[in-house]
Design an enzyme around this catalytic site. Structure first.
Site, PDB file in Angstrom:
ATOM      1  N   GLU A 196      -1.740   9.024  -8.914  1.00 23.03           N
ATOM      2  CA  GLU A 196      -2.193   9.800  -7.756  1.00 23.03           C
ATOM      3  C   GLU A 196      -1.833  11.281  -7.921  1.00 23.03           C
ATOM      4  OE1 GLU A 196      -0.838   8.344  -3.935  1.00 23.03           O
ATOM      5  OE2 GLU A 196      -2.421   9.467  -2.913  1.00 23.03           O
TER       6      GLU A 196
ATOM      7  N   HIS B 299      -1.737   7.913  -0.850  1.00 24.58           N
ATOM      8  CA  HIS B 299      -1.666   6.457  -0.887  1.00 24.58           C
ATOM      9  C   HIS B 299      -0.202   6.073  -1.125  1.00 24.58           C
ATOM     10  CE1 HIS B 299      -3.202   2.490  -0.862  1.00 24.58           C
ATOM     11  NE2 HIS B 299      -2.840   2.236  -2.106  1.00 24.58           N
TER      12      HIS B 299
ATOM     13  N   PHE C 120      -6.400  -2.187  -4.985  1.00 22.96           N
ATOM     14  CA  PHE C 120      -6.556  -3.141  -6.074  1.00 22.96           C
ATOM     15  C   PHE C 120      -8.054  -3.423  -6.214  1.00 22.96           C
ATOM     16  CE2 PHE C 120      -2.314  -5.715  -6.287  1.00 22.96           C
ATOM     17  CZ  PHE C 120      -1.710  -4.629  -6.882  1.00 22.96           C
TER      18      PHE C 120
ATOM     19  N   HIS D  99       3.753  -0.720   3.548  1.00 23.24           N
ATOM     20  CA  HIS D  99       2.346  -0.742   3.144  1.00 23.24           C
ATOM     21  C   HIS D  99       1.629  -1.790   3.999  1.00 23.24           C
ATOM     22  CE1 HIS D  99      -1.302  -0.717   1.013  1.00 23.24           C
ATOM     23  NE2 HIS D  99      -0.864  -0.575  -0.218  1.00 23.24           N
TER      24      HIS D  99
ATOM     25  N   LYS E 288       4.299   5.533   3.949  1.00 18.36           N
ATOM     26  CA  LYS E 288       4.645   4.134   3.643  1.00 18.36           C
ATOM     27  C   LYS E 288       6.158   3.976   3.498  1.00 18.36           C
ATOM     28  CE  LYS E 288       0.353   2.540   1.454  1.00 18.36           C
ATOM     29  NZ  LYS E 288      -0.482   3.764   1.410  1.00 18.36           N
TER      30      LYS E 288
ATOM     31  N   CYS F 268      -6.245  -2.663  -0.171  1.00 17.53           N
ATOM     32  CA  CYS F 268      -5.464  -1.579   0.435  1.00 17.53           C
ATOM     33  C   CYS F 268      -6.320  -0.415   0.917  1.00 17.53           C
ATOM     34  CB  CYS F 268      -4.438  -1.070  -0.571  1.00 17.53           C
ATOM     35  SG  CYS F 268      -3.584  -2.405  -1.381  1.00 17.53           S
TER      36      CYS F 268
END
Lengths: 86, 402
Positions: B305, B294, B390, B331, B326, B162
């Site tokens: 976050e 994010h 990830f 995403h 998003k 990502c």
């Protein structure tokens, strides 16, 4: 093998323990299963019984499936297996 | 060190087939997420996504190109054409020899894998099209961009899940800043919305079945999107000399690795990347007006976050705005940072902060100004764009108004 025995076997394997080391009042956390291990256990159980467990890893406590102890997990699975047979 | 500016932007995503259409949708807080449409979708438990609609590759690309362009490459080339047209830049001679293309993608040609596995496994065929490999490879899109625009300098693809396109753009930025390249094409692309692509994500059980609601207490997971964002990063004097319109300046970046867990994010890793980007840009935390989060809509990301933002910004965390687009475009995995950079450009250039839509209930663990549901007019001079992947690999860009 009963549903309970099968579930304990899957959970023990995930925790890398002997089945005799898993007691029904253990939580998964007690026996060292983290969030990834939980998702893997759910997957293994679904495969074993050919059921779908309503479980969202984002909010395990809000899922319609109680995972607070091994006994609760077994109860939930017994219910799902019965519903599926019906 | 050279100054680096953005002189061209292009995109295609669930919100629109151009930058103007995408920004209009962001201003209006429109949602591009809806029912997925592709073969075997009824066998999925997750049936929503930010799918690109009305994109006709046939007609846009000829027969030979179609046999070589996976959907992720088609998106890339469409977005690159828009960015190059806006920039007005051309590549020849020395400029061509030094300029290149660095793109991000996590999956590359996922639907090409999917279609061909289906052919050999499900349909039992023993022969596949000769171009399966050059079509699905992760650098296919970057290669076709290089061929289309005569980019002969450093060119490659970055794959960090990502964070792929933020890592890619950070690389391109560094190349222009160091004087290695006068200009770079950069950004990212993703197209995983096919049966195998979504089925793989289902397995993790972090996907929402109904909506992406970042920072909202009732959020229940992420929603996938698809598309591309492509930019022209150019050395400031080079851009000025040819009278190019400058969208904003790329001021700094930082990367960090959590070195901790393959899926769970780390507050410390995220905080180090944000603080590092500020230090690289030579600015103080209190100069930041907006953060494009994010903000995936998973419990793990959103709490971590917000805690990291609080750590880095202290009391200023309550003054700045932070939103996750998003919620609108989904995403885009390896392409997400690129499309989200558009929200940063809109904030700096137009003074409009894109909202976090789908926000329904405050979460005490995400108690920041998330610009809920409606865009806001605000003048900001410095913004950050976060990407936390990830594998614990993080990349944050800092951008400045010009």
């Amino acid at each position: 093998m009963s549903v309970a025995d099968k579930v304990v076997k899957i959970i023990a394997e995930q925790a890398m323990l002997e089945t005799s080391d898993v007691s029904l009042d253990n939580s998964l956390e007690d026996i060292g299963i983290d969030s990834l291990g939980l998702v893997e256990s759910i997957f293994a159980i679904e495969e074993e019984f050919d059921i779908t467990i309503p479980f969202n890893a984002n909010a395990p406590s809000n899922s319609d499936f109680d995972i607070t102890s091994v006994a609760k997990i077994i109860q939930g699975i017994e219910r799902l297996v019965k519903e599926q047979a019906a | 060190m050279k100054r680096v500016v953005i002189t061209g932007a292009g995109t295609i995503n669930a919100l629109g087939h151009s930058v103007a259409a995408t920004m209009e949708a962001m201003r209006e807080g429109r949602c591009g997420i809806g029912p997925l449409e592709f073969r075997d979708v009824e066998r999925l438990s997750i049936q929503i996504g930010g799918q690109v609609r009305g994109f006709e590759a046939e007609g846009r690309y000829n027969r030979q190109q179609m046999s070589l362009y996976d959907r992720y490459t088609q998106f890339t080339l469409a977005a690159a054409a828009e960015a190059i047209t806006q920039s007005g830049i051309t590549f020849s001679g020395e400029t061509a020899a030094k300029s290149g293309v660095v793109l991000g993608t996590a999956g590359g040609g996922v639907s090409t894998w999917d279609d061909n596995y289906r052919a050999v496994y499900e349909e039992g065929k023993n022969r596949v099209h000769p171009f399966v490999v050059p079509k699905l490879m992760n650098n296919a899109a970057a290669s076709h961009v290089s061929m289309e625009y005569n980019l002969k300098g450093p060119s490659f693809t970055v794959s960090t899940a990502c964070a792929s396109s933020n890592h890619a753009m950070a690389q391109a930025f560094q190349m222009v800043r160091s004087g290695m390249a006068p200009a770079m094409l950069t950004g990212g692309s993703e197209s995983m919305l096919c049966f195998g692509g979504v089925k793989a994500w289902e397995g993790l059980r972090v996907m929402s079945k109904d909506a992406c609601r970042p920072f909202s207490a009732n959020r229940n997971g992420m929603v996938q999107g698809e598309g591309a964002g492509i930019f022209v990063f150019e050395e400031y004097e080079h851009a000025r000399a040819r009278g190019a319109e400058i969208l904003c300046e790329v001021a700094g970046f930082a990367m960090s690795s959590d070195a901790a867990d393959i899926v769970m994010p780390s507050k410390n890793g995220a905080a180090r990347a944000m603080a590092g980007a500020l230090a690289d840009a030579g600015v103080n935390p209190d100069q930041v007006g907006y953060i494009n989060a994010h903000g995936t809509g998973t419990a793990a990301n959103d709490k971590t976050e917000c805690a990291a933002v609080a750590d880095v910004f202290g009391p200023h965390a309550d003054q700045l705005m932070i939103s996750s687009t998003k919620s609108m475009h989904g995403h885009l995995i390896g392409g997400t940072g690129a499309v989200e950079l558009l929200a940063c450009i809109m904030a700096l250039r137009d003074g409009v902060i894109a909202p976090t839509i789908g926000y329904e209930e405050p979460d005490p663990e995400c108690a920041l100004d998330v610009v809920p549901n409606e865009a806001r007019d605000a003048s900001v001079d410095l913004v950050l764009s976060n990407a936390f992947a990830f594998g614990g690999m993080n990349a944050v860009l800092a951008l400045r108004k010009i």
